[in-house]
Design an enzyme around this catalytic site. Structure first.
Site, mmCIF file in Angstrom:
data_model
loop_
_atom_site.group_PDB
_atom_site.id
_atom_site.type_symbol
_atom_site.label_atom_id
_atom_site.label_comp_id
_atom_site.label_asym_id
_atom_site.label_seq_id
_atom_site.Cartn_x
_atom_site.Cartn_y
_atom_site.Cartn_z
ATOM 1 N N GLY A 54 0.826 -1.203 0.000
ATOM 2 C CA GLY A 54 0.000 0.000 0.000
ATOM 3 C C GLY A 54 0.858 1.249 0.000
ATOM 4 O O GLY A 54 2.089 1.196 -0.038
ATOM 5 N N GLY A 56 0.609 5.838 1.032
ATOM 6 C CA GLY A 56 -0.121 6.982 1.556
ATOM 7 C C GLY A 56 0.624 8.248 1.207
ATOM 8 O O GLY A 56 1.619 8.224 0.473
ATOM 9 N N SER A 59 4.283 7.751 2.744
ATOM 10 C CA SER A 59 5.047 6.507 2.777
ATOM 11 C C SER A 59 4.506 5.488 1.780
ATOM 12 O O SER A 59 3.385 5.625 1.282
ATOM 13 C CB SER A 59 5.009 5.894 4.183
ATOM 14 O OG SER A 59 3.686 5.514 4.522
ATOM 15 N N THR A 60 5.323 4.472 1.518
ATOM 16 C CA THR A 60 4.852 3.238 0.899
ATOM 17 C C THR A 60 5.111 2.108 1.884
ATOM 18 O O THR A 60 5.992 2.205 2.743
ATOM 19 C CB THR A 60 5.573 2.937 -0.429
ATOM 20 O OG1 THR A 60 6.995 2.908 -0.197
ATOM 21 C CG2 THR A 60 5.239 3.977 -1.484
ATOM 22 N N VAL A 61 4.322 1.033 1.769
ATOM 23 C CA VAL A 61 4.435 -0.087 2.701
ATOM 24 C C VAL A 61 4.640 -1.363 1.899
ATOM 25 O O VAL A 61 3.924 -1.621 0.921
ATOM 26 C CB VAL A 61 3.192 -0.205 3.594
ATOM 27 C CG1 VAL A 61 3.331 -1.388 4.551
ATOM 28 C CG2 VAL A 61 2.969 1.082 4.375
ATOM 29 N N LYS A 76 7.610 0.032 6.315
ATOM 30 C CA LYS A 76 7.049 1.346 6.001
ATOM 31 C C LYS A 76 8.198 2.288 5.694
ATOM 32 O O LYS A 76 9.000 2.615 6.575
ATOM 33 C CB LYS A 76 6.224 1.863 7.186
ATOM 34 C CG LYS A 76 5.604 3.233 6.968
ATOM 35 C CD LYS A 76 4.789 3.639 8.184
ATOM 36 C CE LYS A 76 4.154 5.006 8.007
ATOM 37 N NZ LYS A 76 3.334 5.401 9.178
ATOM 38 N N ASP A 178 -6.618 9.638 15.436
ATOM 39 C CA ASP A 178 -6.735 9.490 13.976
ATOM 40 C C ASP A 178 -7.444 8.198 13.585
ATOM 41 O O ASP A 178 -7.014 7.499 12.664
ATOM 42 C CB ASP A 178 -5.323 9.526 13.365
ATOM 43 C CG ASP A 178 -5.328 9.799 11.864
ATOM 44 O OD1 ASP A 178 -6.329 10.328 11.351
ATOM 45 O OD2 ASP A 178 -4.321 9.477 11.207
#
Length: 424
Positions: A54, A56, A59-61, A76, A178
């Site tokens: 995934g 965001g 970041s990428t995971v 991450k 969050d």
């Protein structure tokens, strides 16, 4: 000690250069900010990246195998533009929880665990890397895939697990701030699932896009060997019982945050209520206009709260008169713009539930969405308020076990709720 896999570099589908793909669709995306990770790459001398899970805004995971012991972890990799205060704050929260979180608290399994952290040098900067519990896709991703739908039971069980996670954090004086479906990972109980994913990716690579030598991989969603939900991303969490300043995603924001008042862990309980509505009704309870200024958005948000919850008590308004006087007069009457909508109630808004379940859900919402933070439950509510009990999964705190709510809407199937919790 496992040997590094060999990943094929052919036979995959190529995404056209004119097509916006993966993180490219994010607002304010810049290619140089993201680390150009590749499947098969070994970082930090031990973690071999096997599949992109995934991405965001920051970041990428990646799913990675530890070549020292064969276990799988989520890697991450943060953007290199992350401000220093954010680089340290998330890491500080993970380390603080490792030192101060109750090890036997049943909510611990519902919070992502940090295994390692280090810095990775990229072509144009340094990236902070977290090695975290490997899980599947987010609950947000799952519910919007074709053919997937959260039943009322699934939503109820998801909220129960979030309550456990939040109680664990609160017991260590951490406020999450969050809570939403995209920060809830669906756990994977069988490590063999990860093995199969990485083997498949090595032999039959997924789609990717080549942008001036940078490869952007497709993210793979994982829903198999399903385990407990896991609250992830501590980037917005705060350590300490009393806080101030802006927090929470705007549609989820508690009134005391909007109005510049000091706040505490009760904002998470408000957040749980908004999440519950979103999961059950598949809608956002307080709709905002992204094109409005913060002042206009705050006013619209507050009018929607007044319409649904009624006017706030004077005790609440007196906590920051310099802000509340912009919207209410000395008698507590709304004087801001826009006008307060009329004819709004939970009874009219709930569409997906019927009968007793509808009634108990509305009671649940009303218990959490309250103007005065101290009236939002953090300990068990009296059983007269709800028929629903969470005692079977309550969290130990000393000799007492309180997870925050004693409400009929959260009841699991039978007393042996541990099995039901994970039966998503």
């Amino acid at each position: 000690m496992p040997k590094p896999r060999t990943f094929l570099n052919e036979g995959y589908k190529t995404v056209d250069a004119s097509t916006t793909f993966e993180e490219e669709a994010l607002p304010h995306y810049t290619r140089e900010a993201f680390y150009p990770a590749r499947n098969g790459e070994v970082i930090h001398g031990r973690y071999q990246l096997g599949a992109k899970m995934g991405y965001g805004t920051s970041s990428t995971v990646w799913l990675a195998q530890d070549l020292q012991d064969g276990t799988y972890w989520a890697i991450k990799i943060q953007v290199n533009t992350m401000p220093d205060e954010y680089r340290t704050s998330e890491l500080d929260v993970y380390r603080y929880l490792a030192a101060h979180g109750a090890p036997n608290h049943p909510g611990r399994k519902h919070v992502c665990e940090l295994r390692d952290a280090f810095e990775l040098q990229g072509p144009v900067g340094t990236h902070q890397v977290f090695v975290l519990t490997a899980s599947g896709m987010t609950l947000g991703e799952f519910r919007y895939r074709p053919g997937n739908m959260l039943s009322p039971l699934m939503a109820r069980l998801a909220v129960k697990q979030v309550l456990l996670a939040v109680n664990y954090l609160h017991s260590a004086d951490v406020i999450y701030t969050d809570i939403h479906a995209d920060n809830l990972l669906i756990g994977v109980t069988d490590q063999a699932v990860f093995d199969r994913i990485v083997n498949l990716e090595a032999k039959t690579p997924s789609r990717r896009k080549n942008v001036h030598g940078t490869i952007i991989h497709a993210s793979l969603g994982v829903v198999a060997g399903i385990g407990p939900l896991v609250l992830c991303d501590m980037g917005q969490a705060r350590i300490g019982p009393k806080q101030e300043g802006i927090a929470m995603p705007a549609p989820f924001r508690a009134p005391e945050v909007i109005l510049g008042m000091p706040w505490d862990n009760k904002i998470d309980m408000w957040n749980v209520g908004i999440l519950a509505w979103n999961l059950v009704e598949d809608d956002v309870l307080f709709q905002l206009n992204a094109h409005e200024s913060r002042e206009q958005s705050n006013a619209r948000h507050l009018t929607a709260m007044v319409a649904l919850l009624g006017p706030p008590p004077s005790e609440f308004l007196n906590r920051n008169k310099s802000e509340t006087s912009k919207y209410w007069d000395d008698q507590g009457n709304w004087i801001g713009l826009p006008a307060v909508p009329v004819g709004v109630s939970f009874e009219l808004l709930v569409k997906k539930l019927n009968g007793n379940e509808r009634t108990t859900f509305i009671d649940f919402m009303r218990s959490l969405l309250r103007w005065l933070p101290e009236e939002r439950p953090i300990r068990r509510l009296p059983s007269t308020l709800y028929a629903l009990s969470i005692e079977a999964i309550s969290a130990p705190q000393g000799n007492e076990a309180d997870i925050g709510l004693n409400t009929a809407w959260c009841r699991a199937l039978g007393d042996n709720s541990n099995a039901a919790l994970y039966d998503l």
